[in-house]
Enzyme design. Structure first.
Site, PDB file in Angstrom:
ATOM      1  N   LEU A 274       0.830  -1.220   0.000  1.00 37.99           N
ATOM      2  CA  LEU A 274       0.000   0.000   0.000  1.00 37.99           C
ATOM      3  C   LEU A 274       0.857   1.260   0.000  1.00 37.99           C
ATOM      4  O   LEU A 274       0.331   2.364   0.020  1.00 37.99           O
ATOM      5  CB  LEU A 274      -0.889   0.036   1.249  1.00 37.99           C
ATOM      6  CG  LEU A 274      -1.977  -1.034   1.338  1.00 37.99           C
ATOM      7  CD1 LEU A 274      -2.775  -0.862   2.623  1.00 37.99           C
ATOM      8  CD2 LEU A 274      -2.910  -0.938   0.126  1.00 37.99           C
TER       9      LEU A 274
ATOM     10  N   GLU B 186       4.959 -13.185  12.161  1.00 40.47           N
ATOM     11  CA  GLU B 186       6.294 -12.671  12.508  1.00 40.47           C
ATOM     12  C   GLU B 186       6.277 -11.224  12.997  1.00 40.47           C
ATOM     13  O   GLU B 186       7.263 -10.751  13.540  1.00 40.47           O
ATOM     14  CB  GLU B 186       7.270 -12.838  11.336  1.00 40.47           C
ATOM     15  CG  GLU B 186       6.933 -12.068  10.087  1.00 40.47           C
ATOM     16  CD  GLU B 186       6.149 -12.918   9.087  1.00 40.47           C
ATOM     17  OE1 GLU B 186       5.289 -13.709   9.543  1.00 40.47           O
ATOM     18  OE2 GLU B 186       6.382 -12.776   7.883  1.00 40.47           O
TER      19      GLU B 186
ATOM     20  N   GLN C  17     -12.570  -2.464   7.496  1.00 39.38           N
ATOM     21  CA  GLN C  17     -13.098  -2.672   8.859  1.00 39.38           C
ATOM     22  C   GLN C  17     -12.487  -3.902   9.504  1.00 39.38           C
ATOM     23  O   GLN C  17     -12.073  -3.886  10.659  1.00 39.38           O
ATOM     24  CB  GLN C  17     -14.607  -2.886   8.802  1.00 39.38           C
ATOM     25  CG  GLN C  17     -15.415  -1.654   8.528  1.00 39.38           C
ATOM     26  CD  GLN C  17     -16.865  -2.024   8.273  1.00 39.38           C
ATOM     27  OE1 GLN C  17     -17.387  -2.932   8.896  1.00 39.38           O
ATOM     28  NE2 GLN C  17     -17.508  -1.346   7.347  1.00 39.38           N
TER      29      GLN C  17
ATOM     30  N   CYS D  23      29.327   0.668 -10.183  1.00 45.70           N
ATOM     31  CA  CYS D  23      29.906  -0.500  -9.522  1.00 45.70           C
ATOM     32  C   CYS D  23      30.296  -1.598 -10.526  1.00 45.70           C
ATOM     33  O   CYS D  23      31.368  -1.528 -11.098  1.00 45.70           O
ATOM     34  CB  CYS D  23      28.954  -1.015  -8.448  1.00 45.70           C
ATOM     35  SG  CYS D  23      29.838  -1.936  -7.175  1.00 45.70           S
TER      36      CYS D  23
ATOM     37  N   HIS E 290      28.129   3.431  -5.462  1.00 43.86           N
ATOM     38  CA  HIS E 290      26.699   3.423  -5.822  1.00 43.86           C
ATOM     39  C   HIS E 290      26.133   4.824  -5.572  1.00 43.86           C
ATOM     40  O   HIS E 290      25.446   5.039  -4.572  1.00 43.86           O
ATOM     41  CB  HIS E 290      25.944   2.395  -4.969  1.00 43.86           C
ATOM     42  CG  HIS E 290      26.205   0.990  -5.374  1.00 43.86           C
ATOM     43  ND1 HIS E 290      25.571   0.404  -6.444  1.00 43.86           N
ATOM     44  CD2 HIS E 290      27.045   0.062  -4.881  1.00 43.86           C
ATOM     45  CE1 HIS E 290      26.004  -0.836  -6.582  1.00 43.86           C
ATOM     46  NE2 HIS E 290      26.901  -1.070  -5.647  1.00 43.86           N
TER      47      HIS E 290
ATOM     48  N   GLU F 128      23.737   6.259  -6.793  1.00 49.21           N
ATOM     49  CA  GLU F 128      22.266   6.320  -6.793  1.00 49.21           C
ATOM     50  C   GLU F 128      21.720   6.324  -5.363  1.00 49.21           C
ATOM     51  O   GLU F 128      20.627   6.819  -5.108  1.00 49.21           O
ATOM     52  CB  GLU F 128      21.667   5.150  -7.589  1.00 49.21           C
ATOM     53  CG  GLU F 128      21.810   3.750  -6.994  1.00 49.21           C
ATOM     54  CD  GLU F 128      23.147   3.069  -7.332  1.00 49.21           C
ATOM     55  OE1 GLU F 128      24.110   3.776  -7.690  1.00 49.21           O
ATOM     56  OE2 GLU F 128      23.226   1.830  -7.220  1.00 49.21           O
TER      57      GLU F 128
HETATM   58  N1  GLN Z   1      30.103  -7.938  -8.346  1.00 51.42           N
HETATM   59  C1  GLN Z   1      30.948  -6.838  -8.161  1.00 51.42           C
HETATM   60  C2  GLN Z   1      31.732  -6.930  -6.867  1.00 51.42           C
HETATM   61  O1  GLN Z   1      31.406  -7.692  -6.003  1.00 51.42           O
HETATM   62  C3  GLN Z   1      30.151  -5.548  -8.204  1.00 51.42           C
HETATM   63  C4  GLN Z   1      29.214  -5.416  -7.065  1.00 51.42           C
HETATM   64  C5  GLN Z   1      28.107  -4.416  -7.313  1.00 51.42           C
HETATM   65  O2  GLN Z   1      27.835  -4.044  -8.448  1.00 51.42           O
HETATM   66  N2  GLN Z   1      27.417  -4.008  -6.256  1.00 51.42           N
HETATM   67  O3  GLN Z   1      32.702  -6.236  -6.689  1.00 51.42           O
END
Ligand code: GLN
Length: 583
Positions: free
Chosen positions: A45, A180, A223, A417, A546, A548
């Protein structure tokens, strides 16, 4: 007994009492209030989005907020979960691997979370079992109540102490009725009793059905869901109804009557065009005011702070709606059928799109089945390409072919990565003439393991060859694209989750071929950002990190901003001059 007395007497831990309520040192009863958000009827939701939006609205009022997500599963963290089943694994600055909802909180609140903001049943039980072995339970048989529930309450109060927050937001995973999650709900019931009136505000998120065949809203499922919560001893203070369309007064009245919640505290939280309008929707409905009233924290609210924050947020909404350009970014991955496994990448593109006045359309490219000769065709309509993080051998050669296409045709590229490591491999093979270049992750015997697990890295990390996790500093080389994207900052902090890296023995060769390592770890030869000079390629950049994970609506990540800007430039060169790059 007044609540304060109750707290002191309950704090006692002895074999003479049935109570087990360990109080963390420094706990100030009454300082921190608690909002609990429960899901009823069904999952999915948008509980996390709702809870984080509500937390955001309270933060906008100048209140300090600390959220915590309580997960029912027994894993100690989310590190081993398959993103295909559970959505992406979100990594915090302190290295905690957790549920993607923590990403929602970080983005909505523009606030870094820590491991204190995330708990699983596994963490709770292992803490209880450890204490049992240490003899902390003074000869008692260890029980779900009071010991396991005591551990949960202790965790919530520890968060209150460490964050010194005005409001701790507790989101219980799953739906009321799940086995759980039952002891979490019981712990919250006890917390409300111990902290006393006006210290907790319970919000039940429910769902109002509208079967197409009937064409009208039906409240029965809602409800029943709330009834289940009442049976657990939780009287909600507020009910937020999710629905496709605005919930009718008739249905709100029925829900109010059956759940003993005043009509004006039963809110319609129906579907909207974007999650970013939810904070405003909460304000317009007066849900935030109801929470403030229930918790009695009116005098802690700063009206001017709220006006300012609200204006900034609305400015972001305006930018999101104002579309001057449309670009298509391809994401080449192997989990492309499950959007949740790339949630943060999607969000980061949204943030940068808003900053550039561009609508970013995502094109998912399933690489597992992409033959080399089809790559150019499959990528022909793109304005930019991302190869995101990943693990293992499947789809690797397809991703490398896509990267080669981007490098040789000037298609803007961002590697994240794995997308960084594969860009190194592609460059080693096709520019530096290192035939058989690869990573020991997917080909242990390759001739040139340009990506490898390094023994000294294992020692540095001391994690037995485990992942390098969490926030690390990255030194940027001045004069590079990376440095420009970060406004000339000499050092930035990025988040990592990887096991492999560039083998330093190959660095000279790669650089001689023209690859620029523009970001490195401060003290070790760990390559963290690579790029091609801009006279060779308009935007070819990748990072071992990363980024992002750290993009925020009002502070888009610079790597993504760079990519989206380059994509817009390809489409509409005239427009680029107007795009603000400042971060
Ligand atoms: N597989 C790669 C590593 O372990 C890249 C990991 C990833 O993209 N998060 O280094």
């Amino acid at each position: 007994m007044n609540p304060q007395d109750a707290l002191t007497s309950l704090a006692a831990v002895s074999d003479e009492t049935e109570f087990y309520t360990p109080m963390p040192p420094g706990y100030k009863p009454g300082k921190t209030k608690y909002v609990g958000v429960f899901g009823t009827v069904m999952s999915g939701l948008g509980k996390g989005i709702f809870a984080s939006s509500l937390a955001r609205v309270l933060k906008d009022k100048g209140l300090t907020v600390a959220p915590i997500k309580l997960e029912g599963y027994l894993n100690l963290d989310s590190g081993t979960l398959n993103p295909f089943r559970h959505g992406e694994v979100f990594v915090l600055d302190d290295g905690m691997e957790c549920d993607m909802d923590l990403g929602t909180y970080e983005r909505m609140l523009d606030q870094n979370m820590t491991r204190m903001n995330f708990s699983t049943s596994g963490q709770i039980f292992s803490a209880v079992l450890e204490k049992e072995r240490r003899g902390n339970y003074l000869g008692r048989d260890v029980q779900m109540i009071p010991h396991v529930t005591g551990e949960v309450k202790s965790k919530l109060r520890q968060l209150a102490v460490s964050s010194d927050a005005d409001v701790v937001f507790i989101e219980i995973g799953g739906t009321v009725g799940d086995v759980e999650n039952a002891y979490y709900i019981e712990a919250l019931r006890q917390l409300a009793f111990e902290e006393g009136q006006g210290s907790t505000c319970f919000v039940a998120l429910t769902y109002v059905l509208q079967p197409p065949a009937l064409g009208e809203q039906k409240s029965k499922a809602a409800q029943l869901g709330i009834k289940q919560l009442l049976q657990s001893g939780i009287q909600p203070n507020i009910i937020a109804c999710r629905a496709i369309q605005p919930v009718s007064n008739k249905v709100r009245e029925k829900i109010a009557l059956y759940s003993s919640v005043p009509f004006n505290r039963v809110f319609s939280m129906h579907d909207r065009e974007s999650i970013y309008v939810i904070p405003e929707m909460i304000r317009e409905a007066g849900l935030d005011k109801a929470v403030v009233d229930i918790l009695g924290i009116q005098e802690r609210v700063h009206v001017e702070a709220e006006d300012k924050a609200r204006a900034l947020w609305n400015d972001y909404l305006t930018r999101l709606r104002k579309v001057d350009a449309r670009v298509t970014i391809g994401i080449a991955g192997k989990y492309t059928s499950v959007r949740d496994s790339y949630a943060s990448v999607i969000k980061a593109l949204e943030h940068s799109g808003a900053r550039c006045g561009a609508a970013v359309e995502i094109n998912w490219i399933e690489v597992s089945d992409i033959p080399l000769e089809d790559v150019a065709d499959r990528l022909a309509h793109l304005d930019g390409l991302i190869v995101p993080g990943g693990f293992g051998a499947r789809g690797v050669e397809g991703k490398i072919s896509c990267i080669r296409h981007a490098r040789t045709t000037g298609l803007p590229y961002l590697g994240l990565c794995y997308g960084f490591q594969l860009a190194v491999i592609e460059f080693a093979r096709n520019v530096c003439g290192l035939d058989g270049a690869g990573s020991t992750e997917f080909s242990a015997e390759c001739k040139h393991p340009v990506i490898d697990i390094l023994p000294e890295q294992k020692q540095i990390e001391g994690l037995g060859g485990n992942m390098r996790l969490g926030g690390h500093d990255v030194v940027l080389k001045s004069g590079t694209l990376a440095s420009r994207l970060f406004n000339g900052a000499p050092e930035v902090r990025l988040r990592f989750r990887h096991r492999y890296e560039v083998d330093p023995r190959y660095i000279d060769k790669l650089e001689a071929g023209g690859l620029v390592f523009s970001g490195k770890a401060p003290d070790f030869p760990i390559m963290q950002v690579l790029e091609l000079p801009q006279d060779v390629h308009p935007c070819f950049i990748a990072t071992q990190a990363h980024p992002e994970l750290t993009s925020r609506p009002l502070r888009p990540d610079p790597f993504f901003l760079g990519l989206v800007k380059a994509a817009v430039a390809r489409r509409k060169p005239a427009q680029v001059a107007d795009i603000a790059v400042e971060i």
